[in-house]
Design a protein around this motif. Structure first.
Motif, PDB file in Angstrom:
ATOM      1  N   PRO A  58     -22.952  43.693 -39.298  1.00 46.30           N
ATOM      2  CA  PRO A  58     -24.209  43.816 -40.170  1.00 46.30           C
ATOM      3  C   PRO A  58     -25.419  42.995 -39.457  1.00 46.30           C
ATOM      4  O   PRO A  58     -24.938  42.360 -38.486  1.00 46.30           O
ATOM      5  N   ASN A  59     -26.389  42.937 -39.929  1.00 40.09           N
ATOM      6  CA  ASN A  59     -27.529  42.365 -39.434  1.00 40.09           C
ATOM      7  C   ASN A  59     -27.653  40.828 -39.546  1.00 40.09           C
ATOM      8  O   ASN A  59     -28.217  40.228 -38.660  1.00 40.09           O
ATOM      9  N   GLN A  60     -26.750  40.217 -40.478  1.00 42.04           N
ATOM     10  CA  GLN A  60     -26.865  38.653 -40.621  1.00 42.04           C
ATOM     11  C   GLN A  60     -26.383  38.265 -39.347  1.00 42.04           C
ATOM     12  O   GLN A  60     -25.227  38.599 -38.606  1.00 42.04           O
ATOM     13  N   ALA A  61     -26.990  37.179 -38.817  1.00 43.04           N
ATOM     14  CA  ALA A  61     -26.641  36.571 -37.520  1.00 43.04           C
ATOM     15  C   ALA A  61     -25.396  35.686 -37.540  1.00 43.04           C
ATOM     16  O   ALA A  61     -24.888  35.492 -36.552  1.00 43.04           O
ATOM     17  N   SER A  62     -24.770  35.385 -38.780  1.00 43.85           N
ATOM     18  CA  SER A  62     -23.639  34.548 -39.004  1.00 43.85           C
ATOM     19  C   SER A  62     -22.282  35.375 -38.570  1.00 43.85           C
ATOM     20  O   SER A  62     -21.071  35.068 -38.566  1.00 43.85           O
ATOM     21  N   TRP A  63     -22.412  36.669 -38.160  1.00 44.29           N
ATOM     22  CA  TRP A  63     -21.241  37.621 -37.651  1.00 44.29           C
ATOM     23  C   TRP A  63     -21.015  37.418 -36.112  1.00 44.29           C
ATOM     24  O   TRP A  63     -21.932  37.658 -35.525  1.00 44.29           O
ATOM     25  N   GLN A  64     -19.791  37.511 -36.037  1.00 43.04           N
ATOM     26  CA  GLN A  64     -19.297  37.542 -34.546  1.00 43.04           C
ATOM     27  C   GLN A  64     -18.371  38.540 -34.224  1.00 43.04           C
ATOM     28  O   GLN A  64     -17.607  38.845 -35.521  1.00 43.04           O
ATOM     29  N   MET A  65     -18.243  39.167 -33.252  1.00 41.83           N
ATOM     30  CA  MET A  65     -17.236  40.206 -32.733  1.00 41.83           C
ATOM     31  C   MET A  65     -16.615  39.686 -31.559  1.00 41.83           C
ATOM     32  O   MET A  65     -17.139  39.565 -30.676  1.00 41.83           O
ATOM     33  N   ARG A  66     -15.183  39.974 -31.684  1.00 40.75           N
ATOM     34  CA  ARG A  66     -14.256  39.926 -30.489  1.00 40.75           C
ATOM     35  C   ARG A  66     -13.262  40.973 -30.211  1.00 40.75           C
ATOM     36  O   ARG A  66     -12.499  41.149 -31.179  1.00 40.75           O
ATOM     37  N   PRO A  67     -13.438  42.100 -29.477  1.00 40.49           N
ATOM     38  CA  PRO A  67     -12.607  42.831 -29.134  1.00 40.49           C
ATOM     39  C   PRO A  67     -11.160  42.437 -28.565  1.00 40.49           C
ATOM     40  O   PRO A  67     -11.112  41.562 -27.799  1.00 40.49           O
ATOM     41  N   ARG A  68      -9.997  43.075 -29.122  1.00 41.36           N
ATOM     42  CA  ARG A  68      -8.590  42.537 -28.512  1.00 41.36           C
ATOM     43  C   ARG A  68      -7.846  43.670 -28.391  1.00 41.36           C
ATOM     44  O   ARG A  68      -8.099  44.797 -28.747  1.00 41.36           O
ATOM     45  N   PRO A  69      -7.011  43.556 -27.263  1.00 43.29           N
ATOM     46  CA  PRO A  69      -6.105  44.905 -26.881  1.00 43.29           C
ATOM     47  C   PRO A  69      -4.937  44.975 -27.536  1.00 43.29           C
ATOM     48  O   PRO A  69      -4.170  44.162 -27.989  1.00 43.29           O
ATOM     49  N   ASN A  70      -4.825  46.255 -28.030  1.00 38.90           N
ATOM     50  CA  ASN A  70      -3.547  46.763 -28.570  1.00 38.90           C
ATOM     51  C   ASN A  70      -2.887  47.618 -27.621  1.00 38.90           C
ATOM     52  O   ASN A  70      -3.868  47.904 -26.510  1.00 38.90           O
ATOM     53  N   TYR A  71      -1.841  48.067 -27.468  1.00 38.76           N
ATOM     54  CA  TYR A  71      -1.208  49.029 -26.717  1.00 38.76           C
ATOM     55  C   TYR A  71      -0.531  49.962 -27.144  1.00 38.76           C
ATOM     56  O   TYR A  71       0.270  49.849 -28.328  1.00 38.76           O
ATOM     57  N   GLU A  72      -0.784  51.238 -27.030  1.00 37.92           N
ATOM     58  CA  GLU A  72      -0.333  52.279 -27.713  1.00 37.92           C
ATOM     59  C   GLU A  72       0.334  53.492 -26.677  1.00 37.92           C
ATOM     60  O   GLU A  72      -0.530  53.725 -25.794  1.00 37.92           O
ATOM     61  N   LEU A  73       1.184  54.070 -26.991  1.00 36.77           N
ATOM     62  CA  LEU A  73       1.880  55.119 -26.317  1.00 36.77           C
ATOM     63  C   LEU A  73       2.226  56.471 -27.222  1.00 36.77           C
ATOM     64  O   LEU A  73       3.004  56.339 -28.120  1.00 36.77           O
ATOM     65  N   PRO A  74       1.310  57.356 -27.146  1.00 31.80           N
ATOM     66  CA  PRO A  74       1.726  58.742 -27.870  1.00 31.80           C
ATOM     67  C   PRO A  74       2.941  59.212 -27.367  1.00 31.80           C
ATOM     68  O   PRO A  74       3.081  59.484 -26.197  1.00 31.80           O
ATOM     69  N   LEU A  75       3.622  59.762 -28.358  1.00 33.75           N
ATOM     70  CA  LEU A  75       5.067  60.197 -28.185  1.00 33.75           C
ATOM     71  C   LEU A  75       5.137  61.672 -28.110  1.00 33.75           C
ATOM     72  O   LEU A  75       6.471  62.219 -28.320  1.00 33.75           O
ATOM     73  N   ALA A  76       3.874  62.581 -28.020  1.00 31.93           N
ATOM     74  CA  ALA A  76       4.036  63.861 -28.125  1.00 31.93           C
ATOM     75  C   ALA A  76       4.837  64.695 -27.196  1.00 31.93           C
ATOM     76  O   ALA A  76       5.385  65.824 -27.338  1.00 31.93           O
ATOM     77  N   ALA A  77       4.999  64.049 -26.177  1.00 32.05           N
ATOM     78  CA  ALA A  77       5.633  64.595 -24.781  1.00 32.05           C
ATOM     79  C   ALA A  77       7.046  64.509 -24.810  1.00 32.05           C
ATOM     80  O   ALA A  77       7.601  63.744 -25.535  1.00 32.05           O
ATOM     81  N   PRO A  78       7.869  65.388 -24.222  1.00 28.66           N
ATOM     82  CA  PRO A  78       9.274  65.197 -24.101  1.00 28.66           C
ATOM     83  C   PRO A  78       9.570  63.933 -23.282  1.00 28.66           C
ATOM     84  O   PRO A  78       8.947  63.288 -22.586  1.00 28.66           O
ATOM     85  N   TYR A  79      10.885  63.314 -23.634  1.00 30.25           N
ATOM     86  CA  TYR A  79      11.049  61.947 -22.994  1.00 30.25           C
ATOM     87  C   TYR A  79      11.188  61.845 -21.593  1.00 30.25           C
ATOM     88  O   TYR A  79      10.528  61.036 -20.997  1.00 30.25           O
ATOM     89  N   GLU A 130      12.644  57.088 -26.724  1.00 32.04           N
ATOM     90  CA  GLU A 130      13.463  58.074 -26.266  1.00 32.04           C
ATOM     91  C   GLU A 130      13.906  58.795 -27.768  1.00 32.04           C
ATOM     92  O   GLU A 130      13.684  60.273 -27.707  1.00 32.04           O
ATOM     93  N   GLN A 131      14.088  58.077 -28.704  1.00 27.61           N
ATOM     94  CA  GLN A 131      14.648  58.609 -29.895  1.00 27.61           C
ATOM     95  C   GLN A 131      13.556  59.642 -30.326  1.00 27.61           C
ATOM     96  O   GLN A 131      13.663  60.414 -31.279  1.00 27.61           O
ATOM     97  N   ALA A 132      12.351  59.024 -30.637  1.00 27.29           N
ATOM     98  CA  ALA A 132      11.269  59.468 -31.318  1.00 27.29           C
ATOM     99  C   ALA A 132      10.129  60.342 -30.377  1.00 27.29           C
ATOM    100  O   ALA A 132       9.294  60.915 -30.826  1.00 27.29           O
ATOM    101  N   SER A 133      10.742  60.619 -29.110  1.00 29.14           N
ATOM    102  CA  SER A 133       9.628  61.696 -28.285  1.00 29.14           C
ATOM    103  C   SER A 133       9.786  62.920 -28.689  1.00 29.14           C
ATOM    104  O   SER A 133      10.499  63.435 -29.623  1.00 29.14           O
ATOM    105  N   ASN A 134       8.720  63.699 -28.416  1.00 29.78           N
ATOM    106  CA  ASN A 134       8.519  65.020 -28.732  1.00 29.78           C
ATOM    107  C   ASN A 134       7.953  65.159 -30.177  1.00 29.78           C
ATOM    108  O   ASN A 134       8.320  66.142 -30.853  1.00 29.78           O
ATOM    109  N   GLN A 135       7.573  64.019 -30.612  1.00 21.52           N
ATOM    110  CA  GLN A 135       6.781  64.048 -31.996  1.00 21.52           C
ATOM    111  C   GLN A 135       5.595  63.551 -31.835  1.00 21.52           C
ATOM    112  O   GLN A 135       5.087  62.660 -31.282  1.00 21.52           O
TER     113      GLN A 135
END
Length: 320
Positions: free
Chosen positions: A119-140, A260-265
Motif C-alpha cells: 500500500p502507499n502508506q509509508a508505514s508498511w514494510q516488506m521482507r521476503p522469506r524463503p520457503n522450500y517446496e518440492l513438486p511430487l508429480a514425477a515418479p520417485y 516416496e509415498q506421495a510421488s507421482n501425484q
C-alpha cells in the motif's frame, strides 16, 4: 463489498465453502485451524456477493496495551487472500489498506506474487522469506535423481541401520523430544505453546489432515515429525531429532519415505523453509526449490516498524 467480520459474525459453513472453491487454499486458513492457533481470537475481511463468501482474508488478533493488533500465529507460516472465480476484489493491496484502517499495528505473512505491491502508506514494510517446496508429480526414481549426493549417502546409512518410519496416534513423544533437544535453544517457546501444538495436532487428525510419524531405534525415539496432508500439499509442520537420530540421518530418511509415498501425484511437499543456511541446504538436498513468501509489517506511527524476533520466527529456525 469487503467487510471486516468479527469471529462471532463469521459463518463457518460459508467460510469453508469459499476455501473449497479456491484454486490453492492453505490448510492454515481453515476455520477450525485458526480457532486452535488463535484460541478463537481471529477476524476476517470477507467479500460477500448475494449472501455468499467469495473472497476471504483471515487475521489473528491479540490485544496489546488495550489495542487490537494483527499478528502471525505460531504454527501458521502463511495466511493471505483466498479468492474464487466469483471474486471482484482480487488485489491483496485492497485488503491490506482496509486492515490499516482498522488496526494500528500488523504483522502478516502471505504468499508472494509478481504483481504484489505494498500500500502507499509509508508505514508498511516488506521482507521476503524463503520457503522450500518440492513438486511430487514425477515418479520417485526421477525425484531421487534430484537428491544431493550427501543426502543419498545419508539415506543409505539410515537404511543400513534398519530404521523404519511408523505412523502413530499421539504427538506427545515428538514434542517431548523437541523440548529436550532444540527446544532448549528456544526459551521463547513455553509450555503453553507446546500445549497448543498438541491440541492442534489432535484437531488436524480429527479433520483428516494431521499425521504423526516416528522412527525408533532399540525402542528409543530418534526422530519424529508432525505432517499436514491435504489435496494440494504435504506440509512438514514440526519435527525433532535426538543426537543419535542426527547421526543416523533419521529425519532425512523419514522425509524421503513420505516423499516416496506421495510421488507421482500432483501435490507439493512443503518443507516450510528456513533462513538458516544449514537447514535450507538440507531441504535443497531433496531437490526442493526456494519459493518466497512475504512478511509484512505495518505500524501507524511516526516511527518505523521493527522486525521483532517472535516465537514464530524462532521456531522457523529449528534444525532438522
Amino acid at each position: 463489498m469487503i467487510q471486516l467480520l468479527s469471529h462471532q459474525e463469521i459463518d463457518v459453513a460459508q467460510w469453508e465453502a469459499c476455501l473449497a472453491s479456491c484454486p490453492q487454499p492453505l490448510v492454515y486458513a481453515h476455520a477450525w485451524y485458526l480457532n486452535m492457533v488463535t484460541k478463537n481470537s481471529w477476524q476476517a475481511l470477507v467479500e460477500i456477493k448475494d449472501g455468499k463468501y467469495v473472497s476471504v482474508l483471515p487475521v489473528a488478533i491479540k490485544k496489546w496495551i488495550g489495542q487490537k493488533q494483527v499478528y502471525q500465529p505460531l504454527f501458521t507460516q502463511q495466511l493471505g487472500l483466498f479468492t474464487t472465480e466469483e471474486s471482484s476484489h482480487t488485489t491483496v493491496v485492497e485488503y491490506l489498506e482496509a486492515l490499516a484502517q482498522h488496526f494500528q499495528q500488523l504483522q502478516y505473512q502471505l504468499p508472494a506474487s509478481e504483481s504484489f505491491s505494498l500500500p502507499n502508506q509509508a508505514s508498511w514494510q516488506m521482507r521476503p522469506r524463503p520457503n522450500y517446496e518440492l513438486p511430487l508429480a514425477a515418479p520417485y526414481e526421477v525425484l531421487y535423481k534430484g537428491y544431493s549426493q550427501n543426502l543419498k549417502r545419508s539415506l543409505k546409512k539410515a537404511a543400513q541401520a534398519g530404521l523404519v518410519p511408523v505412523l502413530v496416534s499421539s504427538p506427545e513423544a515428538v514434542i517431548r523430544l523437541f523440548t529436550q533437544t532444540k527446544g532448549k535453544e528456544l526459551p521463547s517457546l513455553q509450555s503453553r505453546h507446546y500445549a497448543i501444538l498438541q491440541k492442534l495436532t489432535a484437531e488436524t487428525q480429527k479433520h483428516g489432515v494431521g499425521e504423526v510419524w516416528e522412527i525408533r531405534k532399540s525402542g528409543e525415539l530418534v526422530t519424529g515429525a508432525i505432517i499436514l496432508r491435504d489435496a494440494h500439499r504435504i506440509t512438514f509442520l514440526f519435527g525433532a531429532s535426538s543426537a543419535q537420530g542426527r547421526k543416523l540421518g533419521a529425519m532425512g530418511f523419514l522425509l524421503n519415505y513420505l516423499i516416496e509415498q506421495a510421488s507421482n501425484q500432483h501435490i507439493i511437499f512443503d518443507f516450510e523453509g528456513s533462513e538458516v543456511p544449514g537447514v535450507a541446504n538440507f531441504y535443497a538436498g531433496f531437490g526442493a526449490e526456494p519459493v518466497s513468501y512475504l512478511s509484512l509489517s505495518f505500524q501507524r506511527s511516526n516511527t518505523s516498524p521493527s522486525w521483532t524476533r517472535t516465537v514464530f520466527t524462532s521456531l522457523a529456525k529449528r534444525l532438522p
